[in-house]
Design an enzyme around this catalytic site. Structure first.
Site, mmCIF file in Angstrom:
data_model
loop_
_atom_site.group_PDB
_atom_site.id
_atom_site.type_symbol
_atom_site.label_atom_id
_atom_site.label_comp_id
_atom_site.label_asym_id
_atom_site.label_seq_id
_atom_site.Cartn_x
_atom_site.Cartn_y
_atom_site.Cartn_z
ATOM 1 N N ASN A 5 0.853 -1.193 0.000
ATOM 2 C CA ASN A 5 0.000 0.000 0.000
ATOM 3 C C ASN A 5 0.883 1.234 0.000
ATOM 4 O O ASN A 5 1.299 1.728 1.054
ATOM 5 C CB ASN A 5 -0.935 -0.012 1.208
ATOM 6 C CG ASN A 5 -1.962 -1.107 1.099
ATOM 7 O OD1 ASN A 5 -2.928 -0.996 0.348
ATOM 8 N ND2 ASN A 5 -1.725 -2.208 1.814
ATOM 9 N N GLU A 6 1.169 1.695 -1.193
ATOM 10 C CA GLU A 6 2.084 2.824 -1.362
ATOM 11 C C GLU A 6 1.378 4.135 -0.998
ATOM 12 O O GLU A 6 0.156 4.167 -0.835
ATOM 13 C CB GLU A 6 2.555 2.869 -2.823
ATOM 14 C CG GLU A 6 3.333 1.636 -3.263
ATOM 15 C CD GLU A 6 4.738 1.530 -2.649
ATOM 16 O OE1 GLU A 6 5.034 2.209 -1.642
ATOM 17 O OE2 GLU A 6 5.536 0.743 -3.190
ATOM 18 N N PRO A 7 2.160 5.232 -0.835
ATOM 19 C CA PRO A 7 1.556 6.535 -0.567
ATOM 20 C C PRO A 7 0.388 6.793 -1.527
ATOM 21 O O PRO A 7 0.494 6.513 -2.722
ATOM 22 C CB PRO A 7 2.711 7.506 -0.807
ATOM 23 C CG PRO A 7 3.919 6.698 -0.424
ATOM 24 C CD PRO A 7 3.628 5.299 -0.878
#
Ligand code: F6R
Length: 244
Positions: free
Chosen positions: A144-146
């Site tokens: 879950n990236e930025p």
């Protein structure tokens, strides 16, 4: 905060072993959420030791891995299927039908349906009892990236440039790192009953500080762990160095 990652890993292995044994004594399954990467390798080695030397059984364990690169063949050197087999599953008595890892071979038009089914399988297993997490330098948990919100679910995502840089050595060059991955969402992770996030080394100190002391934000998805009622953050001295 432990003096080193060795002691921390052994302590977390003990904690997982107790949960697995307690569930077995109650005649219940134990649902574990598992991570890959360099952080949990010593933990997995210790779980294997507890199985081999102390008879800890994983017959009552159901596992769900957080993520997998996309696309990714399961027998590739860098696949998380291969990683999990090498470090953990091939050395335990866990039933193969109880192992779940996002499938990096699903045709693109079926990915949404695959992700929906992955969530459903977690629900059918009764939800995750204990989720093991690492943290990426971008503040990702799972992949879950930025930009990932607190209610995000299992889905196909685009990997952050920093994450691909960090994976470059595993793939013999950044250009070979897949651009996408399938990951459980932040919302999926937050539904686990208990979460244990591990971080080692000075390279993680800055993001650990942001995760623990920063305001919850999509820019650092790990900050959403602050909203979970039962999280343990397990660090070595180096990873804790920037905490106030
Ligand atoms: C891996 C995962 C990632 C890693 C994170 C840290 O399944 O979900 O969030 O935990 O990228 O990776 P390492 O442990 O290699 O520093």
């Amino acid at each position: 905060i432990y003096a080193d990652s060795e002691r921390a890993s052994v302590a977390v292995a003990q904690q997982i072993a107790e949960l697995v044994r307690q569930r077995a004594a109650e005649g219940r399954m134990c649902v574990l959420g598992l991570a890959t990467g360099s952080t949990p390798t010593r933990l997995y080695e210790e779980l294997v030791r507890l199985h081999q030397q102390q008879g800890l059984s994983f017959r009552n364990v159901i596992s769900f891995n957080l993520d997998e690169y996309y696309p990714m063949a399961p027998d590739s050197l860098q696949s998380y299927v291969r990683f999990m087999r090498e470090y953990l599953f091939d050395h335990l008595d866990i039933e193969s039908e109880n192992i779940h890892i996002p499938d990096g071979t699903v045709p693109q038009e079926q990915v949404v349906e695959f992700c929906r089914q992955y969530e459903e399988q977690i629900q059918q297993a009764g939800g995750i009892d204990l989720q093991v997490l690492g943290i990426g330098r971008t503040g990702h948990i799972g992949f879950n990236e930025p930009g990932s919100g607190a209610t995000s679910r299992t889905r196909l995502i685009t990997l952050d440039h920093i994450t691909r840089t960090d994976a470059a050595s595993d793939f013999y060059g950044e250009e070979n790192v897949p651009r996408r991955a399938i990951t459980m969402g932040v919302g999926t992770i937050l539904e686990a009953r208990h979460i244990v996030l591990l971080a080692w080394g000075e390279g993680k100190a800055a993001v650990v500080k942001r995760m623990v002391e920063g305001d919850p934000t999509d820019s650092v998805p790990a900050t959403y762990l602050q909203q979970h009622p039962h999280v343990q953050v397990v660090l070595d001295e180096a990873a804790s160095a920037e905490l106030t």
